[in-house]
Write an enzyme that holds these catalytic residues in place. Structure first.
Site, PDB file in Angstrom:
ATOM      1  N   ARG A 240       0.844  -1.193   0.000  1.00 47.25           N
ATOM      2  CA  ARG A 240       0.000   0.000   0.000  1.00 47.25           C
ATOM      3  C   ARG A 240       0.878   1.241   0.000  1.00 47.25           C
ATOM      4  NH1 ARG A 240      -3.656  -2.438  -1.433  1.00 47.25           N
ATOM      5  NH2 ARG A 240      -5.753  -2.681  -0.592  1.00 47.25           N
ATOM      6  N   GLU A 269      -2.259   7.938  -4.279  1.00 45.28           N
ATOM      7  CA  GLU A 269      -2.566   7.464  -5.625  1.00 45.28           C
ATOM      8  C   GLU A 269      -4.030   7.769  -5.966  1.00 45.28           C
ATOM      9  OE1 GLU A 269      -1.466   3.298  -4.800  1.00 45.28           O
ATOM     10  OE2 GLU A 269      -3.522   2.762  -5.328  1.00 45.28           O
ATOM     11  N   HIS A 287      -0.946   0.242  -9.641  1.00 47.52           N
ATOM     12  CA  HIS A 287      -1.686  -0.624  -8.699  1.00 47.52           C
ATOM     13  C   HIS A 287      -2.362  -1.787  -9.440  1.00 47.52           C
ATOM     14  CE1 HIS A 287      -3.757  -0.553  -4.498  1.00 47.52           C
ATOM     15  NE2 HIS A 287      -3.687  -1.789  -4.970  1.00 47.52           N
TER      16      HIS A 287
HETATM   17  C1  DGY Z   1      -5.759  -5.667  -2.879  1.00 42.51           C
HETATM   18  O1  DGY Z   1      -6.405  -6.671  -3.132  1.00 42.51           O
HETATM   19  O2  DGY Z   1      -5.630  -5.226  -1.729  1.00 42.51           O
HETATM   20  C2  DGY Z   1      -5.134  -4.971  -4.035  1.00 42.51           C
HETATM   21  O3  DGY Z   1      -4.205  -4.034  -3.643  1.00 42.51           O
HETATM   22  C3  DGY Z   1      -6.206  -4.339  -4.898  1.00 42.51           C
HETATM   23  O4  DGY Z   1      -6.734  -3.247  -4.206  1.00 42.51           O
END
Ligand code: DGY
Length: 332
Positions: A240, A269, A287
C-alpha cells in the site's frame, strides 16, 4: 418478498453483476465514477449491502448515515479503506478477498523486483528513444536476482509466495521480518530466516514490502530506513502507498542511496509524486499487482459470494467465506 438492495460501488464484470441480480436489487456504476464521500453516503441510503473496492472509505460517518447497512464486501485483500472496529460495533459484516490473488500478486511482485534490478523499463525507454547505437560492456548493468538475498517485510500469504519464488526458482537466500515468526515447517522448505528489521534493511539485496497498511506501518520505510540499506539494493512495494515515504524514497533514488525501486502503490494514488516521475531508476505501475483476468474475476466472484452469504442468501447463507469481523455485535 422484496429482494435486499445493494450498491456495487465501482464497475465490475457483467457476469458477476448478473449473479448479484439473482439475489438483490442492484444499483451498479457502469460508468465507473468514483463517488466522493457525500455521494457514497447518499447512494447507500436504503441499501443493505455494498460491494466496494479500495476507493470507497467505509467509516463511522458512512455507517451512522446508513444504519440499515448490514454488509460491506471489499473486492481487495487489503481493507484499510474500512474502519473495521466501527463496522463491528454496529453489527456490519465486513469481508475481503484473500487467497484468490496470492499467486498472481506474487508473480507481479517478482516481475517488478526483476524489472528494477535488471533495469528493464529504463533500457526499453532508451531503445524507444532511438538512443541505442552500439553494444557496450557496462550498458544498463544491474544487480543479479539469482543467488542474491531476498528480504521480505511482512510475511503473510503473498510474502510467503514471493519467498517461494525466490528460494525455489532463483536460489535466493530468504530473510524476513514480521511481527510473528513462521512455524519451522513453513520456514524450512524455503530456508527462510526471521531477522529483526535492522538486519533486514542491512542485509537484503532486494527488499520487498508486503505488509498491511495501518497507523503502525505508516512510513515504515523512510529516510532513516533507506539510509540503512545497501547502495546496490532495490526496494519493491506492492502493499500500500503510505508504507513508504515517497519523498524520502525519491531523494534516496536520486542520490543513488539505493540503486532502484519498483512501485505498484503510492501515497495519494492515483497521483504520483513528481519527484518519482522524474527518475529513471524507478519502475512505476498503476496498482495492478492482482490484475490478471482470471484473478480479478475470482476476486469479484469472491466479493459477490461474501455479499450473497452476508445478506442471508445462497449456500453459505450467514457464513460469508472471508469474514473480517467474526463476531460483529448483533450479527448472530
Ligand atoms: C488488494 O487486493 O488489496 C489490491 O491491492 C487491490 O486493491
Amino acid at each position: 418478498m422484496d429482494k435486499p438492495r445493494v450498491l456495487v460501488a465501482r464497475a465490475i464484470f457483467p457476469q458477476v453483476l448478473d449473479r448479484l441480480r439473482e439475489h438483490f436489487e442492484v444499483e451498479a456504476n457502469p460508468d465507473d465514477r468514483i463517488y466522493d464521500h457525500a455521494e457514497l453516503i447518499r447512494r447507500l441510503q436504503g441499501k443493505q449491502g455494498a460491494l466496494t473496492t479500495g476507493s470507497e472509505r467505509i467509516d463511522a460517518e458512512v455507517l451512522d448515515a446508513n444504519p440499515q447497512l448490514r454488509a460491506v464486501c471489499n473486492m481487495a485483500v487489503g481493507y484499510n479503506n474500512f474502519d473495521l472496529p466501527a463496522c463491528t460495533a454496529r453489527g456490519v459484516l465486513a469481508t475481503n478477498t484473500p487467497d484468490v490473488l496470492t499467486e498472481t500478486t506474487a508473480d507481479f511482485g517478482f516481475a517488478l523486483m526483476m524489472a528494477a534490478a535488471r533495469r528493464i523499463c529504463e533500457s526499453e525507454h532508451f531503445l524507444r528513444r532511438g538512443e541505442w547505437t552500439r553494444w557496450s560492456y557496462d550498458m544498463f548493468v544491474g544487480a543479479d536476482v539469482h543467488g542474491a538475498t531476498l528480504g521480505i517485510l511482512g510475511m503473510g500469504r503473498i510474502g510467503q509466495a514471493i519467498a517461494r519464488r525466490g528460494a525455489l526458482g532463483f536460489g535466493m537466500r530468504v530473510i524476513y521480518h514480521n511481527r510473528s515468526r513462521l512455524p519451522a515447517e513453513q520456514e524450512s522448505p524455503i530456508g527462510a530466516r526471521w531477522v529483526d528489521k535492522a538486519a533486514l534493511l542491512r542485509e537484503a539485496d532486494h527488499l520487498v514490502l508486503v505488509l498491511p497498511y495501518g497507523a503502525q506501518s505508516h512510513h515504515a520505510i523512510g529516510a532513516a530506513e533507506l539510509a540503512q540499506m545497501k547502495r546496490s539494493a532495490t526496494l519493491t512495494n506492492l502493499a500500500r502507498g503510505g508504507i513508504v515515504d515517497d519523498v524520502a524514497l525519491a531523494t534516496a533514488l536520486r542520490d543513488r542511496r539505493i540503486a532502484a525501486a519498483g512501485l505498484d502503490v503510492f501515497e495519494n494514488e492515483p497521483r504520483v509524486h513528481p519527484d518519482l516521475l522524474a527518475l529513471s531508476n524507478v519502475v512505476l505501475t498503476p496498482h495492478i499487482a492482482s490484475a490478471s483476468v482470471a484473478t480479478r474475476l475470482a476476486m469479484a466472484n469472491l466479493a459477490a459470494d461474501n455479499l450473497i452469504a452476508a445478506l442471508g442468501c445462497g449456500p453459505d447463507a450467514g457464513r460469508p467465506p472471508s469474514l473480517l469481523n467474526p463476531q460483529p455485535r448483533g450479527a448472530d
